[in-house]
Design a protein around this motif. Structure first.
Motif, mmCIF file in Angstrom:
data_model
loop_
_atom_site.group_PDB
_atom_site.id
_atom_site.type_symbol
_atom_site.label_atom_id
_atom_site.label_comp_id
_atom_site.label_asym_id
_atom_site.label_seq_id
_atom_site.Cartn_x
_atom_site.Cartn_y
_atom_site.Cartn_z
ATOM 1 N N GLY A 170 0.539 -1.079 -0.525
ATOM 2 C CA GLY A 170 -0.194 -0.050 0.261
ATOM 3 C C GLY A 170 0.476 1.696 0.076
ATOM 4 N N GLY A 171 1.966 0.962 -0.391
ATOM 5 C CA GLY A 171 2.841 2.514 -0.734
ATOM 6 C C GLY A 171 3.928 2.112 0.520
ATOM 7 N N GLY A 172 4.256 1.228 1.073
ATOM 8 C CA GLY A 172 5.211 1.287 2.373
ATOM 9 C C GLY A 172 5.103 1.857 3.289
ATOM 10 N N SER A 173 6.244 1.639 4.437
ATOM 11 C CA SER A 173 6.598 2.207 5.432
ATOM 12 C C SER A 173 7.322 4.066 5.085
ATOM 13 C CB SER A 173 6.831 1.636 6.927
ATOM 14 O OG SER A 173 8.247 1.193 6.100
ATOM 15 N N TYR A 174 7.751 4.551 5.815
ATOM 16 C CA TYR A 174 8.248 6.277 6.186
ATOM 17 C C TYR A 174 9.589 5.648 5.465
ATOM 18 C CZ TYR A 174 11.179 10.199 6.194
ATOM 19 O OH TYR A 174 12.388 10.586 5.972
ATOM 20 N N GLU A 175 10.003 4.286 6.332
ATOM 21 C CA GLU A 175 11.117 3.934 5.743
ATOM 22 C C GLU A 175 11.391 3.176 5.357
ATOM 23 O OE1 GLU A 175 9.908 4.096 8.913
ATOM 24 O OE2 GLU A 175 10.298 5.075 10.154
ATOM 25 N N ASP A 176 11.010 2.462 4.101
ATOM 26 C CA ASP A 176 10.772 2.043 2.984
ATOM 27 C C ASP A 176 10.330 3.137 1.223
ATOM 28 O OD1 ASP A 176 10.676 -0.929 4.085
ATOM 29 O OD2 ASP A 176 8.379 -0.566 4.426
ATOM 30 N N LYS A 177 9.576 3.475 1.714
ATOM 31 C CA LYS A 177 10.034 5.624 0.995
ATOM 32 C C LYS A 177 10.827 5.762 0.899
ATOM 33 C CE LYS A 177 4.982 5.784 1.158
ATOM 34 N NZ LYS A 177 4.018 6.965 1.414
ATOM 35 N N LEU A 178 12.176 5.869 1.926
ATOM 36 C CA LEU A 178 13.416 6.292 1.509
ATOM 37 C C LEU A 178 14.402 5.737 1.213
ATOM 38 C CD1 LEU A 178 14.984 9.217 2.677
ATOM 39 C CD2 LEU A 178 14.874 7.636 5.078
ATOM 40 N N ARG A 179 14.006 4.397 1.497
ATOM 41 C CA ARG A 179 14.942 3.666 0.844
ATOM 42 C C ARG A 179 14.597 3.522 -0.508
ATOM 43 N NH1 ARG A 179 14.778 -3.049 0.687
ATOM 44 N NH2 ARG A 179 16.884 -3.058 0.128
ATOM 45 N N LEU A 180 13.511 3.563 -1.395
ATOM 46 C CA LEU A 180 13.822 3.332 -2.213
ATOM 47 C C LEU A 180 13.870 4.629 -2.643
ATOM 48 C CD1 LEU A 180 12.379 1.920 -4.994
ATOM 49 C CD2 LEU A 180 9.993 3.330 -4.531
ATOM 50 N N GLY A 181 13.774 5.898 -2.729
ATOM 51 C CA GLY A 181 14.061 6.840 -2.809
ATOM 52 C C GLY A 181 15.917 7.274 -3.146
ATOM 53 N N GLU A 182 16.018 6.690 -1.732
ATOM 54 C CA GLU A 182 17.947 6.859 -2.245
ATOM 55 C C GLU A 182 18.519 5.624 -2.727
ATOM 56 O OE1 GLU A 182 18.907 5.218 1.977
ATOM 57 O OE2 GLU A 182 18.601 7.761 2.877
ATOM 58 N N MET A 183 17.469 4.375 -3.105
ATOM 59 C CA MET A 183 18.552 4.040 -4.292
ATOM 60 C C MET A 183 17.981 4.069 -5.545
ATOM 61 S SD MET A 183 16.778 -0.756 -2.826
ATOM 62 C CE MET A 183 17.610 -0.366 -4.623
ATOM 63 N N VAL A 184 16.817 5.103 -6.063
ATOM 64 C CA VAL A 184 16.293 5.251 -7.048
ATOM 65 C C VAL A 184 17.578 6.700 -7.655
ATOM 66 C CG1 VAL A 184 15.067 7.225 -8.559
ATOM 67 C CG2 VAL A 184 14.088 4.844 -7.421
ATOM 68 N N ALA A 185 17.325 7.797 -6.555
ATOM 69 C CA ALA A 185 18.609 8.631 -6.839
ATOM 70 C C ALA A 185 20.470 8.121 -6.855
ATOM 71 C CB ALA A 185 18.562 9.722 -5.373
ATOM 72 N N ALA A 186 20.716 7.051 -6.917
ATOM 73 C CA ALA A 186 22.179 6.455 -7.021
ATOM 74 C C ALA A 186 22.285 5.887 -8.328
ATOM 75 C CB ALA A 186 21.803 5.789 -5.598
ATOM 76 N N ALA A 187 21.419 5.643 -8.434
ATOM 77 C CA ALA A 187 20.667 4.858 -9.328
ATOM 78 C C ALA A 187 20.864 6.303 -10.797
ATOM 79 C CB ALA A 187 19.252 4.571 -9.575
ATOM 80 N N VAL A 188 20.496 6.728 -10.776
ATOM 81 C CA VAL A 188 19.822 8.161 -11.601
ATOM 82 C C VAL A 188 21.251 8.925 -11.414
ATOM 83 C CG1 VAL A 188 18.979 10.610 -12.133
ATOM 84 C CG2 VAL A 188 17.554 8.588 -11.298
ATOM 85 N N LYS A 189 22.337 9.171 -10.425
ATOM 86 C CA LYS A 189 23.192 9.675 -10.463
ATOM 87 C C LYS A 189 24.368 8.668 -11.585
ATOM 88 C CE LYS A 189 26.197 12.416 -9.442
ATOM 89 N NZ LYS A 189 26.356 13.814 -9.691
ATOM 90 N N ALA A 190 24.410 7.108 -11.260
ATOM 91 C CA ALA A 190 25.041 6.725 -11.873
ATOM 92 C C ALA A 190 24.770 6.837 -13.282
ATOM 93 C CB ALA A 190 24.746 4.943 -11.462
ATOM 94 N N ARG A 191 23.375 7.042 -13.296
ATOM 95 C CA ARG A 191 23.011 6.885 -15.343
ATOM 96 C C ARG A 191 23.768 8.182 -15.884
ATOM 97 N NH1 ARG A 191 22.168 3.636 -18.377
ATOM 98 N NH2 ARG A 191 22.149 4.609 -19.958
ATOM 99 N N GLU A 192 23.778 9.238 -15.142
ATOM 100 C CA GLU A 192 24.386 10.624 -15.760
ATOM 101 C C GLU A 192 25.829 9.953 -16.075
ATOM 102 O OE1 GLU A 192 23.884 13.306 -11.955
ATOM 103 O OE2 GLU A 192 22.265 13.846 -12.794
#
Length: 259
Positions: free
Chosen positions: A144-166
């Motif tokens: 159902g969207g996950g907890s705050y910690e789950d959302k934060l973890r996903l955001g950090e993973m996406v940001a790191a992946a985008v940075k690597a792609r840059e």
């Protein structure tokens, strides 16, 4: 009064039209400072010079007029020396460097290429190429969207992946274009761009370079690629006989009047 430097050329250059003016309000008359077989195109430097559109265009107009008569080494906007004698001294000290640069840059222009990610497209690629990111996103969706910690973890993973792609995409873009150029100069990092690279291109090869840029757009649709040029080859001249007066605007980063 300080001396504003537009560019350097050979003494055999055809010269600039009488009455040519440059930066300042009112515009300052352009004159020559000669040392040996080199000439610097200069004017009096206005006080409190800033990269206003009017002065950026005036700087480029002087270089365009001079360039019509032969090769000119362009100085970046805002290059100011203490006086004419200082300019002449530096021309004398660096004669070999400037002669080599005049030979190397004759018939060449600069294209500056900047690139950024198309946000939706790069996020789609990150999700498609990263099983870990995909798994966390799917787990959050099922919860159902996950907890705050789950959302934060996903955001950090996406940001790191985008940075690597840059990093990967910046290198890939440079590699795609460098074969169509004679030299490459990587510019300073700037907010919002994953690549800021200047390419030295023979004027006769400009169409081939632009075709390579169009092919890069087709091959990397997740990038927004901006090509600025042809420009005087600012990024391939330094060191110059003057230091920027409170600004390094101009050249590849001066959009005023650029195509």
């Amino acid at each position: 009064m300080s001396t504003y430097v537009y560019g350097i050329t050979a003494r055999s250059h055809a010269g600039v039209p009488d009455g040519l003016t440059g930066v300042g309000e009112p515009p300052r008359p352009v004159r020559s400072v000669t040392a040996g077989d080199l000439v610097a195109l200069v004017s009096d430097a206005p006080e409190g010079l800033r990269p206003k559109r009017r002065d950026l265009l005036a700087h480029q107009a002087v270089l365009a007029e001079a360039g019509a008569g032969g090769c000119v080494l362009p100085m970046r906007f805002g290059s100011v020396a203490p006086d004419d004698d200082t300019v002449a001294d530096v021309l004398g000290e660096r004669t070999d460097h400037y002669r080599e640069r005049l030979d190397a840059l004759d018939g060449r222009v600069e294209y500056n290429v900047k690139a950024s990610h198309v946000e939706e497209a790069v996020l789609h690629r990150v999700m498609a190429e990263s099983p870990d990111v995909r798994a966390v996103a799917e787990a959050n969706r099922k919860a159902g969207g996950g907890s705050y910690e789950d959302k934060l973890r996903l955001g950090e993973m996406v940001a790191a992946a985008v940075k690597a792609r840059e990093v990967e995409d910046g290198a890939a873009l440079e590699q795609a274009l460098e074969s169509a150029a004679e030299a490459v100069s990587v510019g300073p990092e700037s907010t919002g761009w994953l690549a800021n690279v200047s390419f030295l291109v023979e004027q006769e090869a400009a169409e081939s370079f632009l075709a390579a840029a169009e092919q890069a757009r087709a091959d990397m649709p997740h990038l927004e690629i901006r090509v600025n040029g042809p420009l005087p080859p600012y990024s391939f001249v330094e060191p110059g006989p003057a230091e920027p007066a409170g600004t390094t605007a101009g050249g590849a980063d001066a959009d005023a009047g650029a195509g």
